[in-house]
Write an enzyme that holds these catalytic residues in place. Structure first.
Site, PDB file in Angstrom:
ATOM      1  N   GLU A   1       0.618  -1.086   0.048  1.00  0.00           N
ATOM      2  CA  GLU A   1       0.053   0.123  -0.052  1.00  0.00           C
ATOM      3  C   GLU A   1       0.834   1.221  -0.151  1.00  0.00           C
ATOM      4  O   GLU A   1       0.431   2.237  -0.629  1.00  0.00           O
ATOM      5  CB  GLU A   1      -1.083  -0.064   1.167  1.00  0.00           C
TER       6      GLU A   1
ATOM      7  N   HIS B   1       3.322   6.418  -5.331  1.00  0.00           N
ATOM      8  CA  HIS B   1       2.724   6.804  -6.564  1.00  0.00           C
ATOM      9  C   HIS B   1       1.884   8.087  -6.705  1.00  0.00           C
ATOM     10  O   HIS B   1       2.208   8.947  -7.626  1.00  0.00           O
ATOM     11  CB  HIS B   1       2.063   5.381  -7.274  1.00  0.00           C
TER      12      HIS B   1
END
Length: 648
Positions: free
Chosen positions: A440, A446
Site C-alpha cells: 500500500e 505513486h
C-alpha cells in the site's frame, strides 16, 4: 501542514447539492468562452470536479473505515445525485466537442495529448454520439450499477460483521501463540473468531480441529448469498451497456482503456501463466497430501486444510512457525523501519505529525519530503475494527498539481486491517502484514511523489488500471529483503533485533506454495474475464467458475463455496474485467525488483532512476513504456515465475 478533516454530518447532502449547482453554473460559463484552450477551459473544469471529490472524502472514508447508519443512509442518497451529475457531464456533447476541438487544434505537449485522448475515450464510453434514447439508457444503467455495487459491498460487510464463532474448548487452540489467543479471548475462558482477515487467517492456520476449520471456512465462503442475484443483474447491465456502446461484450469495453491490446491477449497471458505454474502447484499439493497422510492420518486434503497443513509442513521443512515473528513486527516499528529504508535509498524523509483531528484516534500522520522538497501528507489507518471494510487499500484525499508556478502537495491514505492493539499488547504483525503495508505504501508513493503539473495526470489519475499495481507490487518485494527487515524487526518487549536465522526461515518459506498461490490468482482473473462471453445467469456463472477451476486448480473446491458472492473487487470495486491487472503488473514489478537487486545489494542508481522516471510521473505516461525507458529493454514475462521460484 494543515489537514482540515470534517466529520460527516446531516448537512452533507444539502451542501453537496449546493456545490454541484455552483459547479454546473461555472461550467456553463466556461462553455461561453469563444476561444477555448486547455488552460482556460479543460483544466479549470477538471479542478472544479476535483473540488467535488475532495468535499466527498469524509463520506468515502466513513463508509469504509467506520461504517455508521448515517454513513449508509448518506451514501444511498449520494449515489443517484453523483450519477446524475457525472452522467450529465459525460454525455454533454458541447463539452465533448469543445475538448475534441482543443485536442485537434491546440499545440499540446505529449502529456496533455494523452490526457485528452483518455478523456475522449471516456466520452465514448459514456455514450457521446449516440441517440438520446441510448444516452438515457446508459445513464440509467450507470445509476443502477452504482446502486447494485453499493448493495453488494454492504451485504458483504454486514455478513462479515454479523458472524462469530465462539470457542470454549481450549484444546483446539493448543497450537495458537499466546499472543493470538489473547487477541481472541473474551470473558470466561472463551475465544471469539470472526470473518475479518486477521481472525479468519489465524484460525485457519492454527486451529487443530478440521471440523471447526471447515465451519469458519464455510461461513466465509457462503456469506452474502443474496449477492448471487445481484451478480446476475450486474452482468446483464454491463453486457447491455457494452453492446449499446458498440463493444462485443463488457470485457472489451473494460480493456479498451487499459494497456492490454485486447481480451484475447489477456486470456492467453493468464492461461499460459496458469499452465507454467500448474506442475509446481500440483507437486506442492502432492507433497502436502503425503505429509498429511503420514503425520496426521488424513485421507485427503481439503481446501480448508490448506493453511493449517502448509503451515505445519513449513514448520518441519524450514523449522519455522510464522507466529515466531509477530513479537518482532510491532506495527509502529515496522512503519518506522519502512520509512528508514525509503530514506536510505531515495532520501525520502517522513516526519510524524501529532494531534491531527481525523476520523480515527489511532491514525498516524506523516509529512513526506525528498531532497528538501515537501511532497505531501500520508495518513495511515492500520488497525482493524468491527465497523471497517475488510482488506487493505490506498486512496487519495488531495492530488498534487501545479498552480501559479507552485506545487500543491498531495495527501494520501493507507487503510489496513492489522490486528488491533489490546490490553497493553500492541498491534503485532505477521510477515504477510508487513508485505501488505509495503504494497500500500507503493500506491501512496505513486500518488504523493507525483511531479506532474496537470491534475488530470497526477498520481493515480490517468494511470491505466492494469498497471496501477506496478508500483505497489514493486515496493512490496523490499519487505522480503534481509537488511531491510532488520531495521524494523525488533522484539516489542526485549528490544532484541530479529536474528539472521529467523529472517532466513521467513525467506526460505516464502516461495513455498507459490505455484498454488499463483494459480489461485489466475483462477480469479480468468473467471473475471470469462463471465462476459454472455450475460450469465447465476447458474451459468457457477458453471463458468467450475470450468475455470478445472483448468488451473489443484485442490477441489467444495460445492457450497460461493466465493463470487463476496468478490467485491469485480462486482463492487473497479476491477470488473480487470482483475488480471494484478498478474499483468506483477510481471513488470518482479522484473524491476530483480534487476535492482540482482547482485544481492540494492542498485541505488537504478532504484532512483525508477523513482524519477516512472514512479513520480504519475499517470502522465504509459508505465509499460516507462519500464523500457528505465531498464532499456522490454519486460521479461518469465521474471515473475523466476522470482517466486516457480521456474528455476
Amino acid at each position: 501542514m494543515q489537514l482540515d478533516y470534517k466529520n460527516l454530518d446531516e448537512k452533507f447532502i444539502d451542501e453537496l447539492q449546493k456545490k454541484i449547482i455552483k459547479v454546473e453554473d461555472n461550467i456553463e460559463e466556461l462553455l461561453e468562452i469563444q476561444d477555448k484552450t486547455y488552460d482556460n477551459f479543460f483544466d479549470v473544469m477538471e479542478h472544479l470536479l476535483d473540488d467535488i471529490e475532495k468535499f466527498s472524502f469524509p463520506l468515502q472514508i466513513e463508509i469504509s473505515t467506520n461504517i455508521t447508519d448515517l454513513g449508509k443512509k448518506t451514501y444511498e442518497e449520494y449515489i443517484p445525485i453523483m450519477n446524475e451529475f457525472t452522467s450529465k457531464l459525460s454525455q454533454n456533447k458541447e463539452i465533448a466537442d469543445s475538448i475534441i476541438k482543443i485536442y485537434e487544434n491546440e499545440d499540446l505537449n505529449d502529456i496533455r495529448k494523452r490526457i485528452l485522448e483518455k478523456q475522449i475515450l471516456s466520452f465514448k464510453s459514456s455514450g457521446i454520439g449516440l441517440d438520446q434514447k441510448s444516452k438515457v439508457k446508459i445513464k440509467s444503467i450507470n445509476l443502477e450499477l452504482a446502486k447494485l455495487g453499493n448493495d453488494f459491498s454492504q451485504n458483504v460487510t454486514d455478513a462479515t460483521n454479523e458472524y462469530e464463532l465462539i470457542i470454549e474448548d481450549e484444546k483446539v487452540l493448543s497450537e495458537f501463540s499466546d499472543l493470538d489467543k489473547k487477541s481472541a479471548e473474551i470473558e470466561g475462558k472463551k475465544w471469539k473468531f470472526i470473518l475479518h482477515g486477521p481472525s479468519l487467517t489465524t484460525f485457519l492456520k492454527y486451529c487443530n480441529d478440521r471440523k471447526l476449520r471447515e465451519i469458519l471456512y464455510r461461513a466465509s465462503t457462503t456469506k452474502a448469498p443474496q449477492n448471487e442475484d445481484l451478480i446476475e443483474k450486474i452482468l446483464s447491465l454491463r453486457d447491455e451497456k457494452a453492446k449499446i456502446l458498440g463493444y462485443e461484450n463488457y470485457r472489451e469495453l473494460s480493456i479498451a482503456s487499459k494497456t492490454a491490446n485486447n481480451a484475447e491477449e489477456v486470456l492467453d497471458f493468464l492461461t499460459e501463466l496458469g499452465k507454467e505454474a500448474f506442475p509446481k502447484a500440483a507437486d506442492e499439493i502432492e507433497e502436502l497430501r503425503k505429509f498429511a497422510g503420514e503425520k496426521l492420518g488424513y485421507d485427503s486434503v481439503e481446501i480448508y486444510d490448506y493453511a493449517y497443513l502448509s503451515r505445519k509442513l513449513k514448520e518441519i521443512k524450514y523449522n519455522f512457525d510464522p507466529s515466531e515473528v509477530k513479537p518482532y513486527f510491532e506495527k509502529n516499528k515496522v512503519v518506522s523501519g519502512m520509512f528508514q529504508f525509503l530514506d536510505n535509498i531515495f532520501n525520502l524523509k517522513a516526519k510524524q505529525i501529532k494531534d491531527v483531528n481525523l476520523w480515527n484516534d489511532k491514525a498516524l500522520v506523516f509529512e513526506l519530503e525528498r531532497n528538501g522538497v515537501f511532497l505531501g501528507n500520508l495518513i495511515m489507518d492500520l488497525e482493524t475494527n468491527e465497523n471497517k471494510r475488510s482488506g487493505a487499500w490506498a486512496d487519495s484525499w488531495i492530488t498534487s498539481y501545479e498552480k501559479d508556478g507552485s506545487r500543491v502537495p498531495a495527501t494520501g491514505i493507507i487503510v489496513c486491517n492489522f490486528p488491533p492493539s489490546k490490553d497493553g499488547v500492541p498491534s503485532l504483525l505477521d510477515h504477510s502484514d508487513v508485505v501488505t503495508l509495503f504494497h500500500e505504501m507503493g500506491h501512496a508513493l505513486h500518488l504523493i511523489t507525483s511531479k506532474t503539473k496537470e491534475i488530470s495526470a497526477s498520481g493515480f489519475n490517468g494511470t491505466e488500471w492494469d498497471v496501477v499495481e506496478y508500483p505497489s507490487q514493486w515496493l512490496q518485494e523490499f519487505a522480503n529483503n534481509k537488511e531491510i527487515i532488520k531495521t524494523f524487526g525488533i522484539h516489542y518487549e526485549t528490544g532484541e533485533v530479529i536474528s539472521d536465522e529467523l529472517i532466513q526461515k521467513i525467506l526460505d518459506s516464502l516461495n513455498y506454495g507459490q505455484g498454488y498461490g499463483n494459480n489461485r490468482q489466475v483462477e480469479f482473473g480468468l473467471f473475471d474475464l470469462m463471465i462476459y462471453d454472455n450475460a450469465y445467469s447465476k447458474k451459468q456463472v457457477q458453471e463458468k467458475l467450475d470450468e475455470v477451476r478445472k483448468m488451473v486448480s489443484v485442490i477441489k473446491t467444495p460445492s457450497y463455496n460461493k466465493f463470487q458472492c463476496s468478490f467485491s473487487h469485480i462486482f463492487a470495486g473497479g476491477y470488473g474485467a480487470g482483475y488480471y491487472s494484478y498478474k499483468w503488473a506483477e510481471v513488470l514489478s518482479a522484473d524491476s525488483y530483480t534487476e535492482m537487486t540482482k547482485d544481492g545489494n540494492i542498485d541505488k542508481q537504478l532504484a532512483n532512476n525508477f523513482f524519477d522516471n516512472l514512479l513520480s510521473l504519475g499517470g502522465s505516461v504509459n508505465m509499460k513504456e516507462s519500464f523500457v525507458n528505465v531498464h532499456g529493454r522490454q519486460p521479461d514475462p518469465k521474471s515473475l515465475l523466476k522470482l517466486t521460484g516457480i521456474l528455476v
